[in-house]
Design a protein around this motif. Structure first.
Motif, PDB file in Angstrom:
ATOM      1  N   PRO A   1      10.687  34.873  91.679  1.00  0.00           N
ATOM      2  CA  PRO A   1      11.055  36.007  92.524  1.00  0.00           C
ATOM      3  C   PRO A   1      11.454  37.165  92.043  1.00  0.00           C
ATOM      4  CG  PRO A   1      12.712  34.248  92.460  1.00  0.00           C
ATOM      5  CD  PRO A   1      11.460  33.787  91.618  1.00  0.00           C
ATOM      6  N   ALA A   2      12.144  37.189  90.763  1.00  0.00           N
ATOM      7  CA  ALA A   2      12.644  38.178  90.126  1.00  0.00           C
ATOM      8  C   ALA A   2      11.700  39.408  89.476  1.00  0.00           C
ATOM      9  CB  ALA A   2      13.550  37.747  89.205  1.00  0.00           C
ATOM     10  N   GLU A   3      10.478  39.254  89.336  1.00  0.00           N
ATOM     11  CA  GLU A   3       9.833  40.353  88.871  1.00  0.00           C
ATOM     12  C   GLU A   3       8.983  41.355  90.023  1.00  0.00           C
ATOM     13  OE1 GLU A   3       5.907  38.816  87.270  1.00  0.00           O
ATOM     14  OE2 GLU A   3       5.156  39.534  89.340  1.00  0.00           O
ATOM     15  N   GLY A   4       9.822  41.472  91.001  1.00  0.00           N
ATOM     16  CA  GLY A   4       8.878  42.370  92.194  1.00  0.00           C
ATOM     17  C   GLY A   4       8.522  43.598  91.904  1.00  0.00           C
TER      18      GLY A   4
ATOM     19  N   GLY B   1       3.083  37.809  89.766  1.00  0.00           N
ATOM     20  CA  GLY B   1       2.737  38.033  90.808  1.00  0.00           C
ATOM     21  C   GLY B   1       3.560  37.180  91.868  1.00  0.00           C
ATOM     22  N   GLY B   2       4.435  36.563  91.532  1.00  0.00           N
ATOM     23  CA  GLY B   2       5.564  35.703  92.130  1.00  0.00           C
ATOM     24  C   GLY B   2       5.596  34.554  92.071  1.00  0.00           C
ATOM     25  N   ARG B   3       4.445  33.593  91.192  1.00  0.00           N
ATOM     26  CA  ARG B   3       4.473  32.049  90.956  1.00  0.00           C
ATOM     27  C   ARG B   3       3.641  32.372  89.511  1.00  0.00           C
ATOM     28  NH1 ARG B   3       6.581  28.292  93.525  1.00  0.00           N
ATOM     29  NH2 ARG B   3       5.829  26.170  92.830  1.00  0.00           N
ATOM     30  N   THR B   4       4.063  31.326  88.897  1.00  0.00           N
ATOM     31  CA  THR B   4       3.221  30.923  87.656  1.00  0.00           C
ATOM     32  C   THR B   4       2.382  29.878  87.958  1.00  0.00           C
ATOM     33  OG1 THR B   4       4.806  29.211  86.741  1.00  0.00           O
ATOM     34  CG2 THR B   4       5.344  31.644  86.292  1.00  0.00           C
ATOM     35  N   GLU B   5       1.649  29.318  86.929  1.00  0.00           N
ATOM     36  CA  GLU B   5       0.295  28.223  87.140  1.00  0.00           C
ATOM     37  C   GLU B   5       0.645  26.965  86.207  1.00  0.00           C
ATOM     38  OE1 GLU B   5      -1.279  26.612  88.716  1.00  0.00           O
ATOM     39  OE2 GLU B   5      -2.514  28.134  89.615  1.00  0.00           O
ATOM     40  N   ASP B   6       0.357  25.969  86.588  1.00  0.00           N
ATOM     41  CA  ASP B   6       0.078  24.914  85.953  1.00  0.00           C
ATOM     42  C   ASP B   6      -0.952  25.156  84.687  1.00  0.00           C
ATOM     43  OD1 ASP B   6       1.938  23.694  87.690  1.00  0.00           O
ATOM     44  OD2 ASP B   6       0.040  22.982  88.810  1.00  0.00           O
ATOM     45  N   VAL B   7      -0.520  24.719  83.364  1.00  0.00           N
ATOM     46  CA  VAL B   7      -1.316  24.964  82.301  1.00  0.00           C
ATOM     47  C   VAL B   7      -2.747  24.623  82.510  1.00  0.00           C
ATOM     48  CG1 VAL B   7      -0.615  22.774  80.998  1.00  0.00           C
ATOM     49  CG2 VAL B   7      -1.175  24.950  79.809  1.00  0.00           C
ATOM     50  N   GLU B   8      -2.890  23.419  83.150  1.00  0.00           N
ATOM     51  CA  GLU B   8      -4.077  22.644  82.813  1.00  0.00           C
ATOM     52  C   GLU B   8      -5.401  23.391  83.847  1.00  0.00           C
ATOM     53  OE1 GLU B   8      -1.807  20.375  85.962  1.00  0.00           O
ATOM     54  OE2 GLU B   8      -1.411  21.240  84.348  1.00  0.00           O
ATOM     55  N   HIS B   9      -4.723  24.232  84.741  1.00  0.00           N
ATOM     56  CA  HIS B   9      -5.582  25.095  85.556  1.00  0.00           C
ATOM     57  C   HIS B   9      -6.155  26.249  84.935  1.00  0.00           C
ATOM     58  CE1 HIS B   9      -3.880  22.724  89.304  1.00  0.00           C
ATOM     59  NE2 HIS B   9      -4.908  22.271  88.803  1.00  0.00           N
ATOM     60  N   VAL B  10      -5.560  26.641  83.837  1.00  0.00           N
ATOM     61  CA  VAL B  10      -5.963  27.903  83.047  1.00  0.00           C
ATOM     62  C   VAL B  10      -6.314  27.538  81.767  1.00  0.00           C
ATOM     63  CG1 VAL B  10      -4.951  30.071  81.948  1.00  0.00           C
ATOM     64  CG2 VAL B  10      -4.121  29.317  84.218  1.00  0.00           C
ATOM     65  N   PHE B  11      -5.902  26.572  80.924  1.00  0.00           N
ATOM     66  CA  PHE B  11      -6.398  26.265  79.676  1.00  0.00           C
ATOM     67  C   PHE B  11      -7.058  25.100  79.379  1.00  0.00           C
ATOM     68  CE2 PHE B  11      -2.797  29.221  78.520  1.00  0.00           C
ATOM     69  CZ  PHE B  11      -3.496  30.468  78.299  1.00  0.00           C
TER      70      PHE B  11
ATOM     71  N   GLY C   1      -0.459  39.917  89.670  1.00  0.00           N
ATOM     72  CA  GLY C   1      -0.089  39.199  88.242  1.00  0.00           C
ATOM     73  C   GLY C   1      -0.741  39.948  87.181  1.00  0.00           C
ATOM     74  N   PHE C   2      -0.326  40.018  85.920  1.00  0.00           N
ATOM     75  CA  PHE C   2      -1.276  40.418  84.991  1.00  0.00           C
ATOM     76  C   PHE C   2      -1.010  39.353  83.687  1.00  0.00           C
ATOM     77  CE2 PHE C   2      -1.155  43.947  81.382  1.00  0.00           C
ATOM     78  CZ  PHE C   2      -2.373  43.638  81.083  1.00  0.00           C
ATOM     79  N   GLY C   3      -2.152  38.820  83.415  1.00  0.00           N
ATOM     80  CA  GLY C   3      -2.081  37.814  82.265  1.00  0.00           C
ATOM     81  C   GLY C   3      -2.562  36.504  82.768  1.00  0.00           C
ATOM     82  N   HIS C   4      -2.552  35.415  81.781  1.00  0.00           N
ATOM     83  CA  HIS C   4      -3.283  34.032  82.192  1.00  0.00           C
ATOM     84  C   HIS C   4      -2.081  33.355  83.332  1.00  0.00           C
ATOM     85  CE1 HIS C   4       0.097  32.556  79.214  1.00  0.00           C
ATOM     86  NE2 HIS C   4      -0.785  33.542  78.343  1.00  0.00           N
ATOM     87  N   GLY C   5      -1.057  33.590  83.464  1.00  0.00           N
ATOM     88  CA  GLY C   5      -0.067  33.009  84.420  1.00  0.00           C
ATOM     89  C   GLY C   5       0.701  31.933  83.974  1.00  0.00           C
ATOM     90  N   VAL C   6       0.522  31.641  82.745  1.00  0.00           N
ATOM     91  CA  VAL C   6       1.148  30.047  82.458  1.00  0.00           C
ATOM     92  C   VAL C   6       2.600  30.398  81.400  1.00  0.00           C
ATOM     93  CG1 VAL C   6       0.891  27.863  80.871  1.00  0.00           C
ATOM     94  CG2 VAL C   6      -0.923  28.904  82.234  1.00  0.00           C
ATOM     95  N   GLY C   7       3.580  29.645  81.891  1.00  0.00           N
ATOM     96  CA  GLY C   7       4.854  29.751  80.977  1.00  0.00           C
ATOM     97  C   GLY C   7       5.643  30.863  81.559  1.00  0.00           C
ATOM     98  N   MET C   8       6.178  31.824  80.660  1.00  0.00           N
ATOM     99  CA  MET C   8       7.243  32.729  81.152  1.00  0.00           C
ATOM    100  C   MET C   8       6.723  33.993  81.312  1.00  0.00           C
ATOM    101  SD  MET C   8      10.489  34.272  78.650  1.00  0.00           S
ATOM    102  CE  MET C   8       9.607  35.266  77.569  1.00  0.00           C
ATOM    103  N   SER C   9       7.195  34.656  82.474  1.00  0.00           N
ATOM    104  CA  SER C   9       6.629  35.873  82.923  1.00  0.00           C
ATOM    105  C   SER C   9       7.714  37.037  82.136  1.00  0.00           C
ATOM    106  CB  SER C   9       6.623  35.922  84.407  1.00  0.00           C
ATOM    107  OG  SER C   9       6.865  37.522  84.925  1.00  0.00           O
ATOM    108  N   GLN C  10       7.132  37.854  81.409  1.00  0.00           N
ATOM    109  CA  GLN C  10       7.994  38.727  80.908  1.00  0.00           C
ATOM    110  C   GLN C  10       8.776  39.623  81.855  1.00  0.00           C
ATOM    111  OE1 GLN C  10       4.501  39.875  78.467  1.00  0.00           O
ATOM    112  NE2 GLN C  10       5.707  39.419  76.563  1.00  0.00           N
ATOM    113  N   TRP C  11       7.785  40.033  82.928  1.00  0.00           N
ATOM    114  CA  TRP C  11       8.613  40.880  83.897  1.00  0.00           C
ATOM    115  C   TRP C  11       9.661  39.948  84.596  1.00  0.00           C
ATOM    116  CZ3 TRP C  11       9.024  45.895  85.165  1.00  0.00           C
ATOM    117  CH2 TRP C  11       8.507  46.970  84.394  1.00  0.00           C
ATOM    118  N   GLY C  12       9.560  38.914  84.733  1.00  0.00           N
ATOM    119  CA  GLY C  12      10.287  37.957  85.547  1.00  0.00           C
ATOM    120  C   GLY C  12      11.551  37.777  84.878  1.00  0.00           C
TER     121      GLY C  12
END
Length: 511
Positions: free
Chosen positions: A303-306, A279-289, A42-53
């Motif tokens: 699964p669509a950002e492979g 990277g295949g899965r986003t993250e819960d917001v509280e674990h990042v922010f 992955g690339f970024g913070h992982g919360v919300g919408m994946s642009q590549w996804g």
């Protein structure tokens, strides 16, 4: 007890010494090379919408509403009743700025064909014409508003990286510390024109760009920079905004097609974080922010950002670099290992323990990401090491070369002769064994090392050597419970060992 003649005793003594000595050279010491191998996704913070996804979903036929509903759970697309203005910072931290295309500065009409220099003077801002004979055209104790009938151009580099950029709307030049702050004020829809294809490539499917436009619009109205005279940064601290240079035909079409649309939950717009690749899965917001959990910002499969460029990645740091970087957040001396203590709903690191030769310290995933400049917090950490060329271990002493069966007590002389004959034979065998051992010392060397990190104990490892531009596996080995290996290689050439998926530095087996 049988007593031997002096000559017999000399032969027996030589026999025992030759058969027990092994290689006559003591193992040498060679400095070990080590590195920290970080593998992640992955690339970024992982919360919300994946642009590549979002791109991948659009390529499979999903529309913008379906894309947004996947990443922001329990939401729907609503519509704004009014379109607010956005205030985005462009430049700061400099004594002056130069603007062209203005028809009014501080309420004073000016020539749009000229450039004007606005400079911090004392507590206020003074505007001057440029050229050989500058003339003051306006002065204010606070902000100076600059407007024009068309585009305004700001000389130099803006904070978003745009050089000599063109911008819509009006500009405010304000005192800020010892310098000036340049802020652009414009309508929300005009602002989005400079964001959509600044954040997502214009070549992406229309549905992905429309999802980007709706997410960016929603983010702009639900977030604001507190305590500053602007609402948005022009970079990834808010959203990437590039002014007119960021506009494109596909981006403008996405903004028009979604005009006024925002992501809502229970009728209210919600904060729509987004980022590049999950990277295949986003993250819960509280674990990042941190803070409370938010029901629309939960971890979801992606699964669509492979084919994202940073779907999987590896970073390597030599020992000096790793110690320096980790020392900024955890002064524990020479790094031994990094232990992941807690992950979020995806494998992103929430908390880890850094262990060095001077102690240990717990750190956050954010601290590790910043210290090592990692693309994402989805990461595993393995410290690998390998020695230089060591001499093989001495052969273990072999017992039983003295006397293999008791001599006949009735024939002491014959027994002594038998001992002498067997001793001579065993001496020849021992000398041959010693010669072979010394030849091994000359022709082979020993590599010792290991790996400390997640899942490295008793792992299959691969001994490799270069084959052109690639590393080729020569044979497979296995580490012990501590993740260590000890193996022999032919002298000459470059070698490395891959423990699990983590390679050691390369080492040379010198001839």
């Amino acid at each position: 007890m049988l007593r031997l003649a002096p000559s017999h005793a000399v032969v027996a003594t030589a026999l025992v010494a030759a058969c027990s000595a092994g290689p006559a050279v003591a193992p040498e010491r060679a400095a070990a090379a080590s590195q920290l191998v970080v593998r992640g996704a992955g690339f970024g913070h992982g919360v919300g919408m994946s642009q590549w996804g979002a791109r991948g979903m659009a390529a499979r036929g999903a529309d913008a509403a379906r894309i947004l509903g996947h990443y922001y759970r329990g939401t729907r697309v609503g519509r704004l009743t009014r379109s607010p203005v956005v205030r985005v910072a462009l430049q700061w931290g400099r004594r002056e700025t130069t603007i062209a295309g203005a028809s009014s500065i501080g309420g004073v009409r000016v020539d749009p064909g000229r450039s004007y220099r606005l400079r911090r003077t004392g507590p206020g801002i003074v505007a001057w014409t440029t050229g050989e004979r500058p003339r003051r055209v306006a002065r204010a104790a606070g902000a100076v508003r600059v407007s024009g009938g068309g585009l305004l151009r700001v000389a130099g580099r803006a904070a978003d990286g745009v050089v000599d950029g063109a911008f819509r709307g009006v500009l405010d030049v304000l005192p800020d510390g010892a310098g000036v702050l340049v802020v652009e004020e414009l309508g929300l829809e005009e602002y989005l024109r400079g964001v959509v294809t600044g954040e997502s490539p214009a070549s992406w499917p229309a549905a992905a760009l429309q999802a980007q436009a709706i997410a960016a619009r929603t983010y702009a109205i639900t977030t604001s920079i507190g305590g500053r005279p602007f609402t948005q940064w022009p970079d990834t601290r808010s959203q990437v905004y590039r002014g007119v240079s960021g506009e494109s035909g596909p981006g403008d079409a996405a903004v028009r097609a979604t005009a006024g649309q925002v992501v809502t939950r229970r009728g209210r717009p919600v904060t729509t974080y987004y980022f590049a690749a999950s990277g295949g899965r986003t993250e819960d917001v509280e674990h990042v922010f941190g803070g409370a959990a938010r029901p629309w910002l939960r971890s979801v499969a992606d699964p669509a950002e492979g084919d994202a460029p940073l779907h999987r990645w590896t970073r390597r740091f030599d020992a000096v670099s790793a110690d320096r970087r980790i020392g900024r957040i955890a002064p524990v001396g020479a790094l031994r290992r990094i232990e992941v203590l807690r992950t979020g709903s995806s494998p992103r690191v929430v908390r880890a323990r850094v262990v060095g030769d001077r102690g240990r310290r717990d750190v956050t995933g954010e601290q590790l990401q910043r210290a090592l400049a990692l693309p994402d917090r989805w990461a595993t950490f393995t410290r690998t090491s390998i020695s230089g060329c060591l001499r093989p271990r001495p052969a273990a002493p072999r017992a039983g070369t003295a006397l293999r069966r008791p001599l006949a007590a009735a024939d002491p002389a014959g027994g002594a002769l038998q001992l002498l004959q067997r001793g001579a034979s065993d001496l020849a065998v021992g000398l041959d064994r010693r010669a072979r051992a010394e030849r091994i010392v000359r022709e082979r060397c020993r590599l010792v090392g290991g790996a400390a990190g997640d899942g490295t104990a008793e792992r299959a490892a691969r001994l490799q050597r270069p084959d052109g531009r690639r590393w080729r596996t020569v044979r497979r080995v296995r580490t012990d419970r501590a993740g260590r290996f000890d193996l022999l290689v032919p002298r000459g050439g470059r070698w490395r060992v891959v423990v699990g998926v983590a390679p050691t530095p390369e080492t040379r087996a010198e001839r």
